[in-house]
Design a protein around this motif. Sequence first.
Motif, short mmCIF file in Angstrom:
data_model
loop_
_atom_site.label_atom_id
_atom_site.label_comp_id
_atom_site.label_asym_id
_atom_site.label_seq_id
_atom_site.Cartn_x
_atom_site.Cartn_y
_atom_site.Cartn_z
N TRP A 273 -6.85 12.89 -1.09
CA TRP A 273 -6.17 11.69 -1.55
C TRP A 273 -4.97 12.06 -2.43
O TRP A 273 -3.88 11.52 -2.29
CB TRP A 273 -7.14 10.79 -2.35
CG TRP A 273 -6.40 9.69 -3.03
CD1 TRP A 273 -6.04 8.50 -2.48
CD2 TRP A 273 -5.88 9.69 -4.37
NE1 TRP A 273 -5.34 7.75 -3.38
CE2 TRP A 273 -5.23 8.47 -4.57
CE3 TRP A 273 -5.91 10.63 -5.42
CZ2 TRP A 273 -4.60 8.14 -5.77
CZ3 TRP A 273 -5.29 10.30 -6.61
CH2 TRP A 273 -4.63 9.07 -6.78
N ALA A 274 -5.21 13.02 -3.33
CA ALA A 274 -4.16 13.39 -4.27
C ALA A 274 -2.92 13.86 -3.52
O ALA A 274 -1.79 13.53 -3.88
CB ALA A 274 -4.67 14.48 -5.21
N GLU A 275 -3.15 14.61 -2.44
CA GLU A 275 -2.01 15.09 -1.66
C GLU A 275 -1.26 13.94 -1.01
O GLU A 275 -0.04 13.86 -1.06
CB GLU A 275 -2.48 16.08 -0.59
CG GLU A 275 -2.65 17.47 -1.14
CD GLU A 275 -3.42 18.38 -0.21
OE1 GLU A 275 -3.35 18.18 1.02
OE2 GLU A 275 -4.11 19.28 -0.73
N ALA A 276 -2.02 13.03 -0.42
CA ALA A 276 -1.39 11.88 0.23
C ALA A 276 -0.62 11.06 -0.79
O ALA A 276 0.51 10.63 -0.55
CB ALA A 276 -2.45 11.02 0.91
N TRP A 277 -1.25 10.87 -1.94
CA TRP A 277 -0.63 10.01 -2.95
C TRP A 277 0.62 10.66 -3.53
O TRP A 277 1.64 10.02 -3.70
CB TRP A 277 -1.64 9.73 -4.06
CG TRP A 277 -1.16 8.67 -5.01
CD1 TRP A 277 -1.20 7.33 -4.82
CD2 TRP A 277 -0.55 8.88 -6.29
NE1 TRP A 277 -0.68 6.67 -5.88
CE2 TRP A 277 -0.26 7.61 -6.82
CE3 TRP A 277 -0.22 10.02 -7.04
CZ2 TRP A 277 0.35 7.42 -8.07
CZ3 TRP A 277 0.37 9.83 -8.28
CH2 TRP A 277 0.66 8.56 -8.79
N SER A 278 0.54 11.97 -3.81
CA SER A 278 1.70 12.61 -4.43
C SER A 278 2.85 12.70 -3.43
O SER A 278 4.01 12.60 -3.81
CB SER A 278 1.32 13.98 -4.97
OG SER A 278 0.98 14.83 -3.93
N GLN A 279 2.52 12.83 -2.17
CA GLN A 279 3.57 12.87 -1.16
C GLN A 279 4.33 11.55 -1.14
O GLN A 279 5.55 11.49 -1.05
CB GLN A 279 2.96 13.14 0.22
CG GLN A 279 4.02 13.23 1.30
CD GLN A 279 3.41 13.69 2.62
OE1 GLN A 279 2.34 14.26 2.63
NE2 GLN A 279 4.11 13.43 3.70
N GLN A 280 3.59 10.44 -1.25
CA GLN A 280 4.21 9.13 -1.19
C GLN A 280 4.91 8.76 -2.50
O GLN A 280 5.94 8.11 -2.50
CB GLN A 280 3.16 8.05 -0.85
CG GLN A 280 2.52 8.21 0.51
CD GLN A 280 3.53 8.13 1.64
OE1 GLN A 280 4.49 7.35 1.58
NE2 GLN A 280 3.34 8.93 2.68
N SER A 281 4.32 9.16 -3.62
CA SER A 281 4.86 8.73 -4.91
C SER A 281 5.92 9.69 -5.43
O SER A 281 6.70 9.34 -6.30
CB SER A 281 3.75 8.62 -5.94
OG SER A 281 3.22 9.91 -6.19
N ALA B 44 0.84 -1.19 0.00
CA ALA B 44 0.00 0.00 0.00
C ALA B 44 0.87 1.24 0.00
O ALA B 44 1.81 1.35 0.77
CB ALA B 44 -0.91 -0.01 1.21
N LEU B 45 0.56 2.16 -0.91
CA LEU B 45 1.30 3.42 -0.95
C LEU B 45 0.63 4.43 -0.03
O LEU B 45 1.27 5.22 0.63
CB LEU B 45 1.33 3.96 -2.38
CG LEU B 45 2.22 5.18 -2.59
CD1 LEU B 45 3.68 4.81 -2.41
CD2 LEU B 45 2.00 5.77 -3.98
N THR B 46 -0.68 4.40 -0.01
CA THR B 46 -1.43 5.29 0.88
C THR B 46 -2.54 4.47 1.53
O THR B 46 -2.84 3.38 1.09
CB THR B 46 -2.12 6.44 0.12
OG1 THR B 46 -3.14 5.86 -0.70
CG2 THR B 46 -1.16 7.22 -0.74
#
Lengths: 731, 164
Positions: A471-479, A453-455
């Motif tokens: 979600w976009a913020e969480a995802w871009s932070q991780q990716s 899981a990435l997020t």
Amino acid sequence: MTISVWRYSHLALAVSSFLLLSLAALTGIILAFGPVTEKMQPYRVNNFSDVTLAQALPALRTRYPGITALSVDVNQFVQAKGTGAGEKNPSVYVDPLTGKVLGHPGEENEFFQWVTALHRSLFLHEAGRFFIGLTAFLLLLITVSGTMLVIQRQRGLKRFFTPIVRENFAQFYHVVLGRWSLIPIMIIALTGTYLSLARFGFFDTAHVSPKVDFDVIQAKPVKSPAEFAIFKKTKLSEVESIEFPFSEDVEDYYTLKLRDREVTVNQVTGDILGEVKYPAAVFYTNLSLDLHTGRGSSVWAIILALASGNILFFIYSGFAITFKRLGNRTRNKFTAAESRFIILVGSENGSTFRFAQALNQQLLKAGEKSFVTELNNYARFPKAEHLVVMTATYGLGDAPTNATRLAKLLERYPQSQPISYSVLGFGSHAYPDFCKYAFEVNRLLSHQAWATALTDIHTVDDKSPEHFGLWAEAWSQQSGIPVTMLTGLDLAANARMESLTVTKITPAAQAGGTFTMAFKIGSRLRVRSGDLLAIYPANDHRERLYSIGVVGKEIRLSVRLHPEGLGSGFLHGLTVEQKIRARIVKNEHFHFPGGVPQVVMISNGTGIAPFLGMISQNRKKIPVQLYCGFRQRLTYNLYQDFLEQSAAEGKLAAIHTAFSREGNKQYVSHLIQRDGDKLARLFENGGILMICGSLAMQKDVMELLDAICMEQSGRGVSFYQSRNQVRTDCY
Amino acid sequence: MMLSKFYSAGLLALALLFAAPAVSRAQTAKYKCMVQMTSYMGEEAYVVISLINPKGGYEKTLYVLGSDKKWYNTLKDWFAFYKQKRTDISAITGASVAGGDRSVNVIELENSKINAGYKIRFEAAVEDKKYNVKDIEIPLTTESLSAKTEGAGGYIRYVRFSPN
């Protein structure tokens, strides 16, 4: 993009018939005014329903010796037709009791005649009638498929009239008006189809006159027509038309065409000479005509006009919906095999594709190879590193039509390289099974060996751009891919930046250790525990998010100091009284719930931060159980005083701790296993579970809970997730 | 006497004056004409009743059953005749007749045409069905004007006349 069979047929039928259907509906509206204006004529006598033939016929014959026929129309107007000398128009509306002339039948309005011919046969005679009949039949199928769609959408016949979630004007009124005008439209379609079939001779409506045996006709006893038994018992309201004897010869007779049969009557004796019942098809044809044209009832005619108007609206709104959906279709620039990012979509009506497309565009703009497709096209993705699943839920927590095969495909195509995934669920809290299928997909993926899981799983309520942005913020932070600036869903551009002052900082004891810090909350700032603090350490697009705990007038953060960590390093380097620019990201689903019987909080590491704030705000003293895991007791010491103080004040019911690198080396999941029964009961009683911390911990805990709940209640944990009883904020 | 002669002559003149139209009117008679249709399936029939001269040509339109002029051209032969003369037929126009129904109307015939080789023709047309030029054709005789004439398999079952 697959859509369900009903929706596909609904659309295909509409597309194939809309031209003729619009024409028929438009002319239908005009024609509905025919019965309305007719009905307004004053030719119906008041006591019409009581008049018998014994009363009417002698009176009319005396008044009009030349009368040859009499007819009663659907408006119960009585028309006498005669051969009176010198009269130009031998037909008149009469009062059946006195014979008084009430009016003259007007010429049929040429415009109405013209419209009727257009409505019936498009001026193409037989061929036109065939096409109009076919259109009526297609309309019938459209109403049937439409009914099925409403039943599916509302999930059950019983909920047919429950409120509808409004997505946009066309969709909302298509369904709302569809439900109300369903019955009249179905009647229009059914009767139209029947009339066409009858017109082409599918039913036996042949007119059979009674056979009269002239050899047995009696000329005695002579009776007056007022004495005839059949005339006495037959009311004028049962009559369609009456043919008077052609001459006074006894072999000429009365022919009574009644609603259901034809009777011939000896004009001298009043004997019944013959009687024939009409075939049932005649009755149905008349009924169909009544219902289809609204003749004889202005109220029904108006209902028909409204229903026809609705048909026109449905054609417009149906196409508006369809074009919107087509606009959501995808054309991929890269193939699935060469793409690094795979976006899988589960959508019933295509709206989720818009969000997938927004992400896809961003990735392509950033120079990445990305591929969007539906979940049913899941396959081996040899170059993929990131998998994003965006899915809606259909019916009672089921997979949307284009995602039904995912579970099987996951088994069939294990990926050969590790891939990180992130699931985003779309749904509406107006339905009980909120995003249930998304939770299910998240669970399925978490069981795959190749998947990490990435997020945390995120959900979007009613297409909220805010939720999507979260979600976009969480995802871009991780990716590491900036996707905050989503086309059409832009958030960051108009986000309000706050200036925050550091009030306290407790440095980390060692690298990799945890430090805590606090910021002052200004009077205007609205923030709650569970919200996120977004900081921009390098003053560029790079954003880092931290869970906020609000204690008193302070924002408290717990941060793990990563070696070379951009965000943690930046924060750790701050000093008291220093100001930073940051913004608050509302994270409503992770706020402390009010009015629930019990709350259980599970955290590991710095995930305790928001819980500290929530516990301090627990003024109503809702029983809160805290399960927190740390590597060392040393970190727990940072919070111990605060937690024990809160427990003493009744804001915290119990503290359970686990230390993974000391003592008996326990993880928080061990505590969950130990207290599994208690947690299962928590769900049964309507309590809420909140999880904050690492995704690995969340995965372990969720798997444990899934097994425990299955055993205890037969329901997987996704059942409670979709009821908002499990709230997570993990990273 | 002179006076009475004058009177007589005057009366005669008067009589002649008024008799002239009276005589010409006396040459026509009215008949009730009943058209009984067969039970065919389909739309209502348009029927035209015409007087046919001994040469077989149209002499006069006696009655038209069917009021929408749009359909007149479906009665092909009669329409060719009607188109040429365009007489006002509004007084001799009635409603079209459905299968199994009957229609009773009054037609006016000149006495001189009876028993003189003339015929009465009933031609009929139904939308999208066959057009019959001679659905029934009856010799115009004293006999036929008081009897029933059976049809020959067309739309009309029989026709009947009787003096009105």
